[in-house]
Design a protein around this motif. Structure first.
Motif, PDB file in Angstrom:
ATOM      1  N   PHE A  25       0.888  -1.169   0.000  1.00  0.00           N
ATOM      2  CA  PHE A  25       0.000   0.000   0.000  1.00  0.00           C
ATOM      3  C   PHE A  25       0.918   1.209   0.000  1.00  0.00           C
ATOM      4  O   PHE A  25       1.617   1.458   0.981  1.00  0.00           O
ATOM      5  CB  PHE A  25      -0.879  -0.043   1.266  1.00  0.00           C
ATOM      6  CG  PHE A  25      -2.017   0.935   1.281  1.00  0.00           C
ATOM      7  CD1 PHE A  25      -3.337   0.482   1.251  1.00  0.00           C
ATOM      8  CD2 PHE A  25      -1.792   2.305   1.355  1.00  0.00           C
ATOM      9  CE1 PHE A  25      -4.403   1.367   1.289  1.00  0.00           C
ATOM     10  CE2 PHE A  25      -2.856   3.197   1.387  1.00  0.00           C
ATOM     11  CZ  PHE A  25      -4.156   2.724   1.354  1.00  0.00           C
ATOM     12  N   VAL A  28       4.294   0.421   1.249  1.00  0.00           N
ATOM     13  CA  VAL A  28       4.420  -0.161   2.592  1.00  0.00           C
ATOM     14  C   VAL A  28       3.966  -1.620   2.502  1.00  0.00           C
ATOM     15  O   VAL A  28       2.830  -1.902   2.119  1.00  0.00           O
ATOM     16  CB  VAL A  28       3.568   0.614   3.627  1.00  0.00           C
ATOM     17  CG1 VAL A  28       3.674  -0.042   4.999  1.00  0.00           C
ATOM     18  CG2 VAL A  28       4.010   2.064   3.683  1.00  0.00           C
ATOM     19  N   ILE A 103     -10.168  -5.696  -3.438  1.00  0.00           N
ATOM     20  CA  ILE A 103      -9.703  -6.765  -2.541  1.00  0.00           C
ATOM     21  C   ILE A 103     -10.715  -7.916  -2.516  1.00  0.00           C
ATOM     22  O   ILE A 103     -10.330  -9.090  -2.439  1.00  0.00           O
ATOM     23  CB  ILE A 103      -9.373  -6.221  -1.125  1.00  0.00           C
ATOM     24  CG1 ILE A 103      -8.565  -7.245  -0.313  1.00  0.00           C
ATOM     25  CG2 ILE A 103     -10.605  -5.806  -0.346  1.00  0.00           C
ATOM     26  CD1 ILE A 103      -7.173  -7.489  -0.799  1.00  0.00           C
ATOM     27  N   GLU A 104     -12.015  -7.591  -2.641  1.00  0.00           N
ATOM     28  CA  GLU A 104     -13.029  -8.654  -2.654  1.00  0.00           C
ATOM     29  C   GLU A 104     -13.009  -9.440  -3.964  1.00  0.00           C
ATOM     30  O   GLU A 104     -13.308 -10.636  -3.975  1.00  0.00           O
ATOM     31  CB  GLU A 104     -14.419  -8.069  -2.408  1.00  0.00           C
ATOM     32  CG  GLU A 104     -14.670  -7.668  -0.963  1.00  0.00           C
ATOM     33  CD  GLU A 104     -14.555  -8.849   0.005  1.00  0.00           C
ATOM     34  OE1 GLU A 104     -15.180  -9.893  -0.239  1.00  0.00           O
ATOM     35  OE2 GLU A 104     -13.825  -8.723   1.005  1.00  0.00           O
ATOM     36  N   ARG A 107     -10.203 -11.745  -3.411  1.00  0.00           N
ATOM     37  CA  ARG A 107     -10.615 -12.759  -2.431  1.00  0.00           C
ATOM     38  C   ARG A 107     -11.551 -13.780  -3.096  1.00  0.00           C
ATOM     39  O   ARG A 107     -11.437 -14.985  -2.864  1.00  0.00           O
ATOM     40  CB  ARG A 107     -11.315 -12.100  -1.236  1.00  0.00           C
ATOM     41  CG  ARG A 107     -11.493 -13.030  -0.037  1.00  0.00           C
ATOM     42  CD  ARG A 107     -12.162 -12.316   1.119  1.00  0.00           C
ATOM     43  NE  ARG A 107     -13.531 -11.941   0.813  1.00  0.00           N
ATOM     44  CZ  ARG A 107     -14.594 -12.734   0.963  1.00  0.00           C
ATOM     45  NH1 ARG A 107     -14.451 -13.955   1.436  1.00  0.00           N
ATOM     46  NH2 ARG A 107     -15.802 -12.303   0.636  1.00  0.00           N
ATOM     47  N   HIS A 167       4.071  -7.552  10.142  1.00  0.00           N
ATOM     48  CA  HIS A 167       4.102  -6.536  11.201  1.00  0.00           C
ATOM     49  C   HIS A 167       3.373  -5.276  10.734  1.00  0.00           C
ATOM     50  O   HIS A 167       3.444  -4.908   9.563  1.00  0.00           O
ATOM     51  CB  HIS A 167       5.572  -6.219  11.527  1.00  0.00           C
ATOM     52  CG  HIS A 167       5.761  -4.958  12.315  1.00  0.00           C
ATOM     53  ND1 HIS A 167       5.201  -4.776  13.561  1.00  0.00           N
ATOM     54  CD2 HIS A 167       6.431  -3.809  12.024  1.00  0.00           C
ATOM     55  CE1 HIS A 167       5.534  -3.565  14.001  1.00  0.00           C
ATOM     56  NE2 HIS A 167       6.273  -2.958  13.088  1.00  0.00           N
ATOM     57  N   GLY A 168       2.698  -4.621  11.683  1.00  0.00           N
ATOM     58  CA  GLY A 168       2.093  -3.318  11.428  1.00  0.00           C
ATOM     59  C   GLY A 168       1.076  -3.344  10.305  1.00  0.00           C
ATOM     60  O   GLY A 168       0.289  -4.279  10.179  1.00  0.00           O
ATOM     61  N   ALA A 169       1.124  -2.320   9.476  1.00  0.00           N
ATOM     62  CA  ALA A 169       0.132  -2.161   8.404  1.00  0.00           C
ATOM     63  C   ALA A 169       0.585  -2.809   7.096  1.00  0.00           C
ATOM     64  O   ALA A 169       0.138  -2.428   6.023  1.00  0.00           O
ATOM     65  CB  ALA A 169      -0.160  -0.677   8.188  1.00  0.00           C
ATOM     66  N   THR A 170       1.485  -3.769   7.173  1.00  0.00           N
ATOM     67  CA  THR A 170       2.023  -4.367   5.937  1.00  0.00           C
ATOM     68  C   THR A 170       1.190  -5.549   5.417  1.00  0.00           C
ATOM     69  O   THR A 170       1.499  -6.107   4.375  1.00  0.00           O
ATOM     70  CB  THR A 170       3.476  -4.853   6.121  1.00  0.00           C
ATOM     71  OG1 THR A 170       3.494  -5.886   7.114  1.00  0.00           O
ATOM     72  CG2 THR A 170       4.393  -3.717   6.541  1.00  0.00           C
ATOM     73  N   ARG A 171       0.141  -5.922   6.140  1.00  0.00           N
ATOM     74  CA  ARG A 171      -0.644  -7.082   5.702  1.00  0.00           C
ATOM     75  C   ARG A 171      -1.435  -6.712   4.443  1.00  0.00           C
ATOM     76  O   ARG A 171      -1.524  -7.497   3.522  1.00  0.00           O
ATOM     77  CB  ARG A 171      -1.604  -7.508   6.825  1.00  0.00           C
ATOM     78  CG  ARG A 171      -1.838  -8.987   6.860  1.00  0.00           C
ATOM     79  CD  ARG A 171      -2.690  -9.419   8.050  1.00  0.00           C
ATOM     80  NE  ARG A 171      -2.286  -8.841   9.318  1.00  0.00           N
ATOM     81  CZ  ARG A 171      -2.954  -9.007  10.457  1.00  0.00           C
ATOM     82  NH1 ARG A 171      -4.045  -9.735  10.483  1.00  0.00           N
ATOM     83  NH2 ARG A 171      -2.526  -8.434  11.578  1.00  0.00           N
ATOM     84  N   ASN A 172      -2.037  -5.552   4.455  1.00  0.00           N
ATOM     85  CA  ASN A 172      -2.863  -4.972   3.377  1.00  0.00           C
ATOM     86  C   ASN A 172      -3.307  -5.982   2.306  1.00  0.00           C
ATOM     87  O   ASN A 172      -4.155  -6.826   2.566  1.00  0.00           O
ATOM     88  CB  ASN A 172      -2.218  -3.699   2.793  1.00  0.00           C
ATOM     89  CG  ASN A 172      -0.773  -3.839   2.357  1.00  0.00           C
ATOM     90  OD1 ASN A 172      -0.452  -4.593   1.462  1.00  0.00           O
ATOM     91  ND2 ASN A 172       0.108  -3.068   2.998  1.00  0.00           N
ATOM     92  N   PHE A 173      -2.762  -5.902   1.089  1.00  0.00           N
ATOM     93  CA  PHE A 173      -3.194  -6.815   0.016  1.00  0.00           C
ATOM     94  C   PHE A 173      -2.377  -8.119  -0.013  1.00  0.00           C
ATOM     95  O   PHE A 173      -2.690  -9.023  -0.787  1.00  0.00           O
ATOM     96  CB  PHE A 173      -3.086  -6.122  -1.356  1.00  0.00           C
ATOM     97  CG  PHE A 173      -4.289  -5.305  -1.739  1.00  0.00           C
ATOM     98  CD1 PHE A 173      -4.793  -4.328  -0.902  1.00  0.00           C
ATOM     99  CD2 PHE A 173      -4.941  -5.520  -2.954  1.00  0.00           C
ATOM    100  CE1 PHE A 173      -5.909  -3.568  -1.252  1.00  0.00           C
ATOM    101  CE2 PHE A 173      -6.053  -4.774  -3.319  1.00  0.00           C
ATOM    102  CZ  PHE A 173      -6.538  -3.789  -2.466  1.00  0.00           C
ATOM    103  N   ASN A 175      -1.873 -10.588   2.147  1.00  0.00           N
ATOM    104  CA  ASN A 175      -2.530 -11.769   2.686  1.00  0.00           C
ATOM    105  C   ASN A 175      -3.510 -12.391   1.685  1.00  0.00           C
ATOM    106  O   ASN A 175      -3.460 -13.585   1.408  1.00  0.00           O
ATOM    107  CB  ASN A 175      -3.249 -11.328   3.965  1.00  0.00           C
ATOM    108  CG  ASN A 175      -3.878 -12.467   4.710  1.00  0.00           C
ATOM    109  OD1 ASN A 175      -3.337 -13.556   4.740  1.00  0.00           O
ATOM    110  ND2 ASN A 175      -5.027 -12.213   5.292  1.00  0.00           N
ATOM    111  N   ILE A 176      -4.383 -11.582   1.124  1.00  0.00           N
ATOM    112  CA  ILE A 176      -5.443 -12.102   0.255  1.00  0.00           C
ATOM    113  C   ILE A 176      -4.890 -12.496  -1.122  1.00  0.00           C
ATOM    114  O   ILE A 176      -5.283 -13.520  -1.687  1.00  0.00           O
ATOM    115  CB  ILE A 176      -6.573 -11.057   0.092  1.00  0.00           C
ATOM    116  CG1 ILE A 176      -7.168 -10.676   1.461  1.00  0.00           C
ATOM    117  CG2 ILE A 176      -7.654 -11.558  -0.869  1.00  0.00           C
ATOM    118  CD1 ILE A 176      -7.951 -11.753   2.148  1.00  0.00           C
TER     119      ILE A 176
END
Lengths: 217, 217
Positions: A25, A28, A103-104, A107, A167-173, A175-176
């Motif tokens: 993002f 990040v 993102i959906e 997903r 860590h932190g806000a790095t999961r964003n896109f 993970n999905i």
């Protein structure tokens, strides 16, 4: 099963014309080393699916500057003037999608769904040409799944099976997108042995990750 | 106090203890600076967390913790990080009490245009379409006119970000509520007359009795 490959082997997996997801993002949580190597390799005619196009100097924006995409699907391109220029001058096709819809769609692809129904965008130009489905008196837009050939993502920590922690806000896109690509390559800051990540804190199960690149901090 | 701070301070008075609030980029971000001390507001950052805190001291800076504009921030005790699917589930699912956004145009139906000027500026909608659709209350925080050109219109002529979405418009001139009958001037900055506010507004303002004086404290 050895998922660990070097950066050159990872870039070999991305072919001219492929559709790629890139995590992050505004840079990040982006896989910066993989992006730099892909810029160096110069793989062309790619389709990008990413939240945004970073900046000309940061993240996926470098690939935009290097003109490696024939099409970009993103929610926001305003921080990278080069994306806007390429769009205005007809060099690169750009499709803008609301962030929550994007993102959906990803997903849906990864989770075996034929799409999602969302009220986002109803009544706007964005909705033109999209199917409207009424459920119990409420209208929704049908948004179809978005697949990719390769996902390049970044994680803070991984075990050698590919279980990922962010860590932190790095999961964003990150993970999905790992679920919706034929091949997912995770660049990780810290690589540990199998069993060294508490299963309770795994964000992305290793079954979604085909390859690991040890990126370091 | 400058105009933007004035607007931000008035917006901050809308919140109630325990509200979950999402602030847009620019002027809306400033609203966080003016939340009354006796009110505990939880801020969401759509890149993936709730519990957004102030800017970090240099020694606290963590590149993995930024706001949705990519600016380093901190998180408050009790914060939670998540991926973009969860983040937009929170937004679309009606769990956000207030979203505060800027606008290029707003009209008397509560339609809003804030994501593109065709041929000129096409940054993309980012999370704005989802926020406008999903938040319980939408507050537009903006200067009343753009260098003299009117922004509060009978009907928006730029591509809409969402239809019938806006609940309240806060400017340096006053506070306007969007109602089924049209735009009601609820509060006025005593530096202006009702006639001056109307002259700066294309839509007809409904005056019910005497508008209250716009208060910041």
């Amino acid at each position: 099963m050895n998922k660990l490959i070097n950066i050159e082997q990872a870039i070999d997996l991305i072919k001219d014309g492929d559709t790629i997801f890139v995590g992050g993002f505004l840079g990040v949580g982006s896989p910066h080393r993989l992006i730099d190597a892909l810029v160096k390799r110069g793989t062309k005619n790619l389709i990008l699916i990413c939240n945004d196009t970073g900046t000309p100097e940061v993240g996926v924006g470098k690939l935009v500057v290097n003109k490696q995409f024939r099409k970009i699907i993103a929610s926001h391109i305003g921080t990278n003037k080069e994306t806007g220029r390429q769009m205005m001058e007809g060099e690169t096709e750009v499709e803008l999608v609301p962030q929550g819809t994007l993102i959906e769609q990803i997903r849906s692809a990864g989770y075996g769904l034929g799409g999602v129904l969302t009220p986002t965008g109803l009544g706007t130009e964005y909705a033109k040409g999209k199917q409207i489905i009424n459920v119990d008196g409420k209208d929704y837009l049908l948004e179809k799944p978005l697949f990719a050939d390769v996902a390049i993502i970044a994680a803070t920590k991984a075990d050698k099976f590919g279980n990922l922690f962010y860590h932190g806000a790095t999961r964003n896109f990150n993970n999905i997108t790992s679920s919706a690509a034929k091949i997912t390559i995770a660049e990780v800051e810290e690589l540990v042995e199998i069993g060294d990540i508490d299963p309770d804190i795994v964000h992305t199960p290793g079954i979604f990750v085909e390859y690991l690149v040890n990126g370091g901090k | 106090m400058d105009v933007k701070s004035f607007i931000a301070k008035r917006v901050a008075r809308e919140f109630k203890d325990g509200n979950l609030v999402n602030l847009g980029i620019g002027l809306p971000t400033m609203v966080a600076n003016y939340v009354p001390e006796n009110i505990n507001v939880i801020f969401q950052s759509e890149n993936g967390f709730i519990g957004l805190g102030p800017a970090p001291a240099p020694e606290q800076l963590d590149p993995a913790i930024t706001n949705a504009g990519g600016i380093p921030v901190t998180v408050k005790p009790g914060a939670a990080f998540f991926d973009s699917a969860t983040s937009f589930g929170i937004i679309r699912g009606g769990h956000v009490d207030y979203t505060v956004l800027g606008a290029l145009q707003v009209d008397e139906k509560g339609n809003i245009a804030n994501y593109m000027i065709p041929g000129k500026m096409v940054p993309g909608m980012g999370g704005a379409m989802d926020l406008l659709t999903g938040a319980k209350k939408v507050i537009v925080a903006m200067e009343h006119t753009a260098k003299g050109s009117l922004k509060i219109l009978k009907k928006c002529n730029l591509p809409l970000t969402a239809i019938n979405a806006v609940d309240l418009i806060v400017t340096e001139m006053g506070v306007i509520e969007v109602t089924p009958e049209g735009l009601v001037l609820k509060e006025i900055n005593p530096e202006y007359t009702v006639e001056q506010v109307q002259a700066a507004t294309e839509a007809t303002l409904i005056i019910k009795g005497k508008p209250e004086i716009m208060k910041l404290d």
